[in-house]
Motif scaffolding. Structure first.
Motif, PDB file in Angstrom:
ATOM      1  N   ASN A 127       0.817  -1.210   0.000  1.00 19.81           N
ATOM      2  CA  ASN A 127       0.000   0.000   0.000  1.00 19.81           C
ATOM      3  C   ASN A 127       0.851   1.261   0.000  1.00 19.81           C
TER       4      ASN A 127
ATOM      5  N   GLY B  66       0.342   3.741  -2.905  1.00 18.69           N
ATOM      6  CA  GLY B  66       0.022   5.134  -2.581  1.00 18.69           C
ATOM      7  C   GLY B  66       0.959   6.114  -3.268  1.00 18.69           C
TER       8      GLY B  66
ATOM      9  N   ASP C 118      -7.286  12.049  -4.146  1.00 21.31           N
ATOM     10  CA  ASP C 118      -8.017  11.506  -2.991  1.00 21.31           C
ATOM     11  C   ASP C 118      -7.730  10.017  -2.812  1.00 21.31           C
ATOM     12  N   ARG C 119      -7.625   9.311  -3.934  1.00 25.79           N
ATOM     13  CA  ARG C 119      -7.342   7.871  -3.867  1.00 25.79           C
ATOM     14  C   ARG C 119      -5.949   7.639  -3.290  1.00 25.79           C
TER      15      ARG C 119
ATOM     16  N   ILE D 268      -4.279   9.615  -1.299  1.00 21.92           N
ATOM     17  CA  ILE D 268      -4.338   9.960   0.128  1.00 21.92           C
ATOM     18  C   ILE D 268      -4.984   8.833   0.925  1.00 21.92           C
ATOM     19  N   GLN D 269      -6.076   8.311   0.413  1.00 26.00           N
ATOM     20  CA  GLN D 269      -6.776   7.220   1.108  1.00 26.00           C
ATOM     21  C   GLN D 269      -5.883   5.989   1.243  1.00 26.00           C
ATOM     22  N   THR D 270      -5.176   5.651   0.186  1.00 30.90           N
ATOM     23  CA  THR D 270      -4.272   4.495   0.227  1.00 30.90           C
ATOM     24  C   THR D 270      -3.186   4.698   1.274  1.00 30.90           C
TER      25      THR D 270
ATOM     26  N   GLN E 103      -3.219   6.703   3.878  1.00 32.41           N
ATOM     27  CA  GLN E 103      -3.772   6.812   5.237  1.00 32.41           C
ATOM     28  C   GLN E 103      -4.232   5.475   5.794  1.00 32.41           C
ATOM     29  N   THR E 104      -4.703   4.601   4.941  1.00 29.21           N
ATOM     30  CA  THR E 104      -5.392   3.411   5.413  1.00 29.21           C
ATOM     31  C   THR E 104      -4.463   2.288   5.851  1.00 29.21           C
TER      32      THR E 104
END
Length: 149
Positions: free
Chosen positions: A29, A33, A49-50, A52-54, A56-57
């Motif tokens: 990830n 990311g 956004d994708r 960032i989400q990757t 963060q998660t």
């Protein structure tokens, strides 16, 4: 360009295979990311956004995921979020010259040139830890802001 696209497709195929094994793998990830950030920043085929989400998660190690977040927020000109992310990265890796340089970039771009100079100087003081290209980039960037503040 066609050869580069073929390489990118191969990398994406390998990422897909790794995701099939463990979609929550932290290093996978992290790579994904950073890839998404690079594509969103340079080509726009992927949403920031994708990326960032990757990051963060599931991405790890944390100092690198925070670095990726700082880059994404920097590219969006979201200075408070970028500073928060780079500060979290620096809390985990306080002597990392690339993180010091990133903080200097964010501070300079957000208008805080005097504080940026301090971080440029800290990064330059640790320049022996960096590849030559990054050292030269830091020095050029530092010289660009020096006369202005």
């Amino acid at each position: 360009a066609p050869a580069a696209l073929l390489r990118v497709q191969r990398v994406l195929d390998h990422v897909g295979q790794a995701e099939a094994i463990n979609p929550r793998d932290p290093e996978l990830n992290l790579v994904r990311g950073f890839m998404e950030w690079g594509i969103a920043s340079n080509v726009g085929f992927v949403s920031m956004d994708r990326a960032i989400q990757t990051l963060q998660t599931y991405a790890a190690p944390n100092y690198l995921s925070y670095r990726g977040l700082a880059l994404a927020y920097r590219d969006r000109k979201q200075w408070p979020q970028a500073l928060n992310a780079v500060d979290q990265a620096l809390a985990l890796a306080p002597n990392n010259p690339e993180l010091l340089y990133l903080k200097a970039q964010i501070l300079a771009a957000s208008g805080n040139r005097s504080q940026a100079k301090q971080y440029f100087q800290q990064a330059i003081a640790k320049q022996n830890q960096l590849p030559r290209g990054i050292r030269e980039e830091i020095q050029q960037f530092s010289r660009r802001i020096a006369p202005q503040g």
